[in-house]
Each structure stands twice: as C-alpha cells, then as structure tokens.
Design a protein around this motif. Structure first.
Motif, short mmCIF file in Angstrom:
data_model
loop_
_atom_site.label_atom_id
_atom_site.label_comp_id
_atom_site.label_asym_id
_atom_site.label_seq_id
_atom_site.Cartn_x
_atom_site.Cartn_y
_atom_site.Cartn_z
N ARG A 274 0.86 -1.18 0.00
CA ARG A 274 0.00 0.00 0.00
C ARG A 274 0.90 1.23 0.00
NH1 ARG A 274 -5.32 -1.14 2.21
NH2 ARG A 274 -5.38 0.95 3.13
N ILE B 142 6.53 6.81 5.59
CA ILE B 142 6.09 5.45 5.29
C ILE B 142 4.74 5.22 5.96
CG2 ILE B 142 6.59 3.00 5.71
CD1 ILE B 142 9.59 3.78 5.65
N MET B 143 3.81 4.62 5.21
CA MET B 143 2.48 4.33 5.77
C MET B 143 2.08 2.91 5.41
SD MET B 143 0.22 7.69 4.99
CE MET B 143 0.77 9.30 5.54
N VAL B 144 1.14 2.36 6.19
CA VAL B 144 0.56 1.07 5.80
C VAL B 144 -0.94 1.25 5.54
CG1 VAL B 144 0.25 -1.36 6.35
CG2 VAL B 144 2.30 -0.18 7.14
N ASP B 145 -1.69 1.55 6.60
CA ASP B 145 -3.15 1.62 6.40
C ASP B 145 -3.62 3.02 6.06
OD1 ASP B 145 -2.42 1.89 9.35
OD2 ASP B 145 -4.41 2.76 9.27
N GLY C 99 0.56 3.50 12.93
CA GLY C 99 1.56 4.37 13.52
C GLY C 99 2.91 4.35 12.82
N ALA C 100 2.99 3.71 11.65
CA ALA C 100 4.26 3.70 10.90
C ALA C 100 4.67 5.12 10.53
CB ALA C 100 4.12 2.86 9.64
N ARG D 290 4.50 7.87 12.15
CA ARG D 290 4.58 8.85 13.23
C ARG D 290 5.78 9.79 13.07
NH1 ARG D 290 5.86 3.87 15.09
NH2 ARG D 290 7.46 3.67 16.71
N ARG E 54 13.76 7.88 9.44
CA ARG E 54 12.65 6.92 9.43
C ARG E 54 12.29 6.49 8.01
NH1 ARG E 54 9.83 5.59 13.84
NH2 ARG E 54 7.98 5.05 12.64
N LYS F 33 14.20 5.93 5.71
CA LYS F 33 15.21 5.01 5.15
C LYS F 33 15.12 3.61 5.74
CE LYS F 33 18.63 8.70 4.85
NZ LYS F 33 19.74 9.13 5.69
N PHE F 34 14.15 3.37 6.60
CA PHE F 34 14.13 2.11 7.34
C PHE F 34 14.15 0.87 6.44
CE2 PHE F 34 11.84 -0.90 10.37
CZ PHE F 34 12.99 -1.19 11.08
N TYR F 35 13.48 0.94 5.33
CA TYR F 35 13.37 -0.26 4.48
C TYR F 35 14.19 -0.15 3.20
CZ TYR F 35 9.52 -1.61 7.54
OH TYR F 35 8.77 -1.95 8.64
#
Lengths: 282, 479
Positions: free
Chosen positions: A45, A216-219, A225-226, A228, A258, A260-262
C-alpha cells in the motif's frame, strides 16, 4: 467504474500523471488529502497525494515518481487498466488554503509540485497574493509549470544545474522573496531535506510555514503508527493528524532517517523486479 | 456411583521445532475418534451452565449429542443456528472463561473441550463441502449499512440477511475480515478459514464494499440518508504507545503495524509479497495480552534469535489466554516480568539499540482487581534490543464518528450505546470493541447479533428510538 485509469501521461522523465475514476473520493476530497493505492493482490500500500480532482467527472489525478518496484509497476499501467485498490480521501484537508493570509509563497520541489498545486489554487481562490517557487534538479524535471503559473501572481523557477530558470535551489529564490516582500505564509512541499531548509530559512524570517509530509504508511487510517513524526515534541500520525504540519515544529532529521528504514528491502524488491522484466517472466 | 471419567482429549499440535519455522497453524484439530471420545465426556446437563457462559448462547449439549452420534455435519448446523462462525470461534474464543469455564464437569475434572469440538465439526463440514446456505427469506425491502467487516459487523450482517434485509458492509481495508485478517496470525487462525466464513456471509446475500472509510469516503449522514439503519462496528484499531523517549526510533513498531504487515500484507513472504517487515536479533515485546503473544510468536517465526515479553506485572496477572502464554513459552519466548521500559536509546542513525527499564513490585489490587505494579526506585537497568514491539492495547479509531453531530462518545473514544446497541443518534447502532473497548471476537459477535435483533424489531416497527431521558448507557469499560 471504480479504480479505472482514464488518462495517463509522462510529465517528465520518471514522473507519471494518472487520472483515475474514483467517484466517492472525487466527491469528498479537499486540497491536502491523499489516497493509498495497491496495484495487485501481493502488492504494498503506497500513499499518493491527490493532485487534482473533478467532482462532476468523478475522477482524481495523481502524480507518481518512479523510485521503487511499486511506482515502476504503476508506470506500466495504461488507460483502461484498473488499480487493484484505491482508498481515500485520507488525511486532514489543508485548512490553511481556504483562508486569506495576504501574501503566500508556495514552494515546490521536484514531484512535490503536484500536491502543491491544489493548495496554491485554493490559496489563490481565497484571495491571497500567491508567489510560487518551483524547483527541480534539471529542466526536464520541472513539472506543472503552466498549471502553477495559472494560479500564481508571480512564478519563479529554479534548477540545480541552471538549465531552466535560475541556477540554484528553491531556498535561494525564497530568500530573495523574503528579503524583498512582507510574506504572511509559506507552504512548502517537496523532498524532506528541501522542506527542512525552507523551514530553517523561514524561521529566521519569522514566517509561519506549512509542510506536507509523506512518511512510510501502511493503512493510512491511524491504525499502525508507521507514519509517526515528532511535531513540537509530540508524536503525531501524518496519516490522520496531517499530512500538513507547522514546519517549524517538525523534527525533519528523525523523519529523514525513518524514511530510510526499508531501503535495503526496497532495493531488493526493485532488483528482483528488474530481473523479472529482463527475463521476460518468472 | 459416577464412573471414572475419561481424560480430556489433548489437541494434536505441530511439534515446537517445526512450528517456529512456519506460519502454518499450530493446533491441528481433533480426529473423528477423538471428537467422539471427547463428546462422550459431556454430562448433557438438563440446565446447561456452558450455554449460560456463551455470549451467543450456542446450543452446546445438543451439538455435542450429535457429535456422539457421529452426525458431524448436523452438529455444525446446530451451532450455526446461534453462531455463524464456529470455525473461527472454536479457535480464538477464550473458552476457559466462557462455556468451558462454566462446565459442571470442570468442577471435579477437566471441562469438556467444547471449543475443540466446535472447531472440529466446523472444519469437518467445510472439508466435506457440506456448508449449506439457508433458503433466501422474503425480502423486507429495508436496507442496512454496516461499517466494519470484523467479527461484529459480519455477525450482524449475517443475522440481518437471514431476516430478509438488504445488507451492505463497508470495509476500510482492501480485504474483509477486520481483526481476523489484520490482527490474528495465520498460525492461530488460517486466513483461508476467514475467507470461507466471509464467503458464507456473502452467500447469505450480504454485499461487502472494501476500500470505503466511513468518515472519509462516505460519511455517516450520507449512510443515514441512503439506508434504513446503520450499525457501527469499527473495532478498536488505534494503537496505544508508551509515551517514553525514543519511541519513534527505527525498529520500534506498534503491534498493530507489525501484525498488519505480517498478516494482512503477508510481509512474512517478502519479497514474493511487496510489503517488507524487519526483525532484528533481539526483540522486546512490551505488554502481555494476546496481541503481545501473537507479536512475539510472529517475531520468532520471522527469524528473531531472542524474543522477550516485557510486562509490569507477573504471569499471574497477564491478560493473555493461558494457552497463548503457554504456546509462546514452549516456542522459546522469554518472560521479563515486573519490568517496564522507561526510555529507548538509538545509534546515530536513529536505530533502536538499548532499552532502559525499571523494575516493579506488586502492591494492593487496583480497580481492575489485579495487584497494582509499583516502580522500584534505583532498579533501572538496560538491555540490548534491535526491535521493540509495543502491544499495550488499542482504542477505537475516531475517524468514523468524527464531526458527527449527536453521536455521543466516551472520554476514551468509544461510542456510547444502550443495552441493545442503540447510539444517541436515531437509526444508528454500534457494538463490538468500538462500544466496549478492546475485548474478544465472540463478545463482538454477540453484540453484532444482539444489535441485529434490535435493528430487525426497529425496521418492522416493533420498537421505537428511546427518548433522550429514557436512554441508558450500557456495558462499557471505563478507561
């Protein structure tokens, strides 16, 4: 029809423009809001800002820069193709765009000009004197110049290499404007590092600045809270509390890290995808 | 003279060494022989206490009697008269506090394994392709919108469809199922089972619209205009954080994010699936509820070397089901009790590296009846961590009800309802976690079923909306 791409063009190298049928989203969205899309059942997503919308037609437009697997896959879609999923409008509308502030400078960097455009247009419609500064690395990557010109009283263009407009960064042009004029508000949307330097500058001049964050977001609904971010020492969720925040309060260094986390995983996914394309199949 | 009772049949399980490497289901289910033997343990009480203990009042002795006669499919259908999702409830209900907790046999021996029998007959029915769709009822011409496709929304939808109402369920995610899909891991509740149950509800005539966020894509006032009744079952999806320094470091997840990536987005199959998830060598999970156990066991399966549950109280007070706690321990999850983090520290690149904790002792019981943890001054110590997962609870998401005039909410974010699930806004009901605070699947289903009955009465003109002065709030936790 829902989710169907009705029009597509390449605005600049690696920057795609899509118009998609999404009647309920087109009916409710406001400047500053975004959608989350998913390209296939095994996809991820990703958030994309709503760059424009047509309530009558029931369409929204989105602009995407090809950076990883998902945005590259998105670029392969053609009119008539459908997105697997699109949900929105998400986030809070940028309420500051409906108010009259006086002189407002809209600063857009790279693909950030896309989400900036509806805000600049709304600010203009609200009776503000709109000065826009749009920048890119090089002339080819300057997007939506005509659209921005149409909603701005003054428009400045900068490129890092001087191939279009003034050579330099948007902050150089912004500094000139801030020295010459009384500016009441700055809206800056672009790469995090650009927004950080814009805010450093406007803080010196004491001019309130809104930024639009894209972590970065998921939902996208406040569930995970990704996204934040630290704003004024408080944790806020960009998806439900933002994406627009007072730029002078945002901890940009944390945000940049944050994001760059993935990086490693994103590169792996991209490499595998390129291999699949070259191999012409699995 | 009562003859000696045979012992409760053990649940066959995947061996520990095998299961920590896979997301395949841990519990394997009874064999036919085991099911019959277990069913024979039931006393067939004339006044069954087990039914009293069940939030949806499944006719337990009746279905168990059918199992004894090897009429497994009939047994499954008997359960479905009261509970549309036996395959799910048989797996995730806290039976020890409900039906089995009330079983008379449990007073002297072990209670009848009602949950395992429920699961067995539901799985049997599905495996035999014997799932039957009840005949379509006469349409009433009434339309109901349900917001949220989790256990409460689906249970309500199923009941209303069986009564002939036209039901549309709105789901924010791209897949229906709510917490059953994003929250509970595959190894505890296979998603194929959730899909089958969702299909069943659809076959009852329910329409499910994914990618619709009520409050954003469509608003409650719009739903009220289009439908005769609205049921809000949006759950408790907002993660709580600790509010300690360093919580936004990289490697710190809410359990919601961690589990959503793994379960809904199938990140454990990255890069086949596009959503990544990252687990370091040393993982600390903060909290000791079922969600914490799910997160800890997921982290193990994703390759963490050391996973530790960090909890302020002791195992005795931990809110997780005993079975979940036992499974986690069997798989090698460590327990660091009477401990809570006070600060997270990272390296120059904002990667979490250390967790500073403080120790606690237990004091007098608090309002929850559990002994209150008291921090011990000077007991601070730090542990190395690569990943921290915060699983200290969820609250309702305010998006749905935001800005809706006349819809009252509690200070903790839940929607105020009366005994039947009616909210303060005419034509709008609410139930499940959004009304009670985070609870169980079956309680949410029970609320959905109860609301469905009340919605049906309302649509048939048999009940009216209470006047404001007669309106009594009911059944909520005070947070």
């Amino acid at each position: 029809m829902y989710n169907r791409i009705v029009e597509k063009k390449e605005l600049a190298p690696n920057i795609d423009w899509f118009k998609v049928e999404a009647p309920p989203i087109a009916r409710h969205c406001q400047p500053g809001q975004f959608v989350i899309i998913l390209l296939h059942e095994k996809g991820e997503r990703i958030p994309l800002t709503i760059a424009d919308f047509d309530r009558e037609e029931g369409t929204i437009t989105m602009i995407s820069q090809r950076v990883g697997k998902t945005t590259h896959m998105l670029s392969t879609l053609k009119p008539g193709d459908s997105l697997y999923s699109i949900v929105g409008p998400l986030g809070r509308p940028a309420h500051h765009t409906n108010e009259k502030h006086g002189t407002v400078v809209c600063v857009g960097g790279g693909v950030g000009v896309a989400p900036l455009y509806p805000q600049a247009r709304a600010l203009k419609e609200a009776g503000n004197h709109v000065i826009s500064i749009i920048g890119a690395r090089t002339a080819d990557l300057v997007i939506m110049e005509e659209e921005m010109r149409a909603v701005s009283d003054e428009l400045y263009i900068t490129t890092d290499d001087g191939t279009r407009g003034e050579k330099g960064f948007v902050t150089n042009a912004l500094e000139k404007v801030l020295r010459d004029k009384k500016v009441d508000l700055v809206v800056a949307i672009g790469p995090v590092v650009m927004m950080k330097f814009v805010c450093t500058l406007t803080k010196e001049f004491g001019v309130k600045t809104y930024v639009s964050l894209n972590p970065i977001m998921v939902d996208g609904t406040g569930m995970c809270g990704a996204c934040r971010v630290t704003v004024g020492g408080q944790t806020r969720f960009a998806c439900v509390d933002g994406p627009d925040f007072d730029g002078h309060q945002v901890d940009f260094d944390e945000l940049m890290e944050r994001q760059k986390f993935y990086v490693k995983e994103e590169k792996l996914a991209m490499d595998l995808y390129e291999k699949t394309l070259k191999g012409g199949g699995a | 003279m009562a003859k000696e009772r045979p012992p409760r049949q053990k649940m066959p399980e995947r061996p520990v060494e095998e299961r920590i490497k896979t997301f395949e289901e841990v519990a394997l289910g009874y064999t036919e022989e085991q099911a019959v033997l277990e069913a024979q343990r039931c006393l067939q009480c004339p006044r069954p206490m087990c039914v009293e203990g069940c939030p949806v009042r499944v006719p337990i002795p009746q279905f168990i009697a059918l199992v004894r006669e090897k009429k497994f499919i009939e047994a499954a259908r008997k359960i479905k008269e009261a509970n549309v999702f036996p395959a799910i409830c048989g797996r995730v209900c806290p039976q020890e506090n409900q039906c089995e907790g009330s079983c008379v046999l449990g007073k002297r021996y072990e209670p009848v394994a009602i949950g395992r029998l429920e699961r067995f007959v539901a799985d049997y029915e599905r495996a035999q392709n014997a799932v039957e769709i009840p005949p379509t009822p006469e349409p009433t011409g009434k339309k109901v919108a349900i917001v949220g496709s989790g256990p409460s929304g689906l249970a309500c939808a199923g009941e209303l469809a069986k009564k002939g109402h036209k039901v549309t369920v709105y789901e924010a995610f791209h897949k229906p199922g709510g917490v059953l899909v994003y929250g509970i891991p595959e190894f505890r509740l296979p998603k194929s089972i959730v899909e089958a149950e969702v299909e069943y509800v659809k076959k009852l005539g329910v329409e499910i619209l994914t990618d619709h966020i009520i409050g954003k894509t469509i608003t409650i006032p719009e739903l009220r205009e289009e439908y005769d009744a609205v049921y809000l079952a949006t759950g408790a999806g907002l993660p709580k954080f600790l509010g300690i320094p360093g919580e936004n470091l990289k490697g710190v997840y809410s359990a919601n994010e961690f589990l959503t990536r793994a379960n809904l987005m199938k990140a454990y199959r990255f890069p086949e699936y596009d959503t990544p998830i990252k687990v370091g060598r040393r993982v600390a999970v903060i909290g000791a509820g079922n969600v914490a156990m799910d997160a800890a066991r997921t982290a193990l399966r994703l390759g963490a070397e050391e996973v530790t549950i960090v909890y302020r109280r002791t195992e005795h007070e931990c809110p997780a089901r005993k079975e979940e706690l036992e499974h986690a321990k069997e798989e090698g999850v460590k327990m660091l009790m009477l401990t809570s983090p006070i600060r997270l520290m990272g390296d120059d690149f904002y990667n979490v590296e250390w967790m500073e904790c403080i120790q606690y002792k237990l004091g007098e019981p608090d309002e929850s009846g559990r002994r209150r943890p008291i921090p011990l001054e000077g007991s601070e110590f730090s542990i190395r961590v690569d990943t921290v997962i915060i699983a200290i609870g969820q609250t309702p998401n305010p998006t749905v009800q935001e800005g809706v005039e006349g819809l009252e909410t509690h200070s903790w974010g839940g929607i105020v309802v009366d005994e039947d699930g009616k909210t303060t806004l005419e034509g709008v009901w609410a139930g499940g976690d959004v009304a009670t605070g985070a609870a169980t699947v079956i309680r949410a289903m029970g609320a959905g079923k109860k609301a469905a009955e009340d919605i049906d009465r309302y649509l048939r003109g048999e009940t009216k909306w209470p006047e404001k002065e007669h309106w009594e709030p009911y059944g909520c936790k005070t947070h």
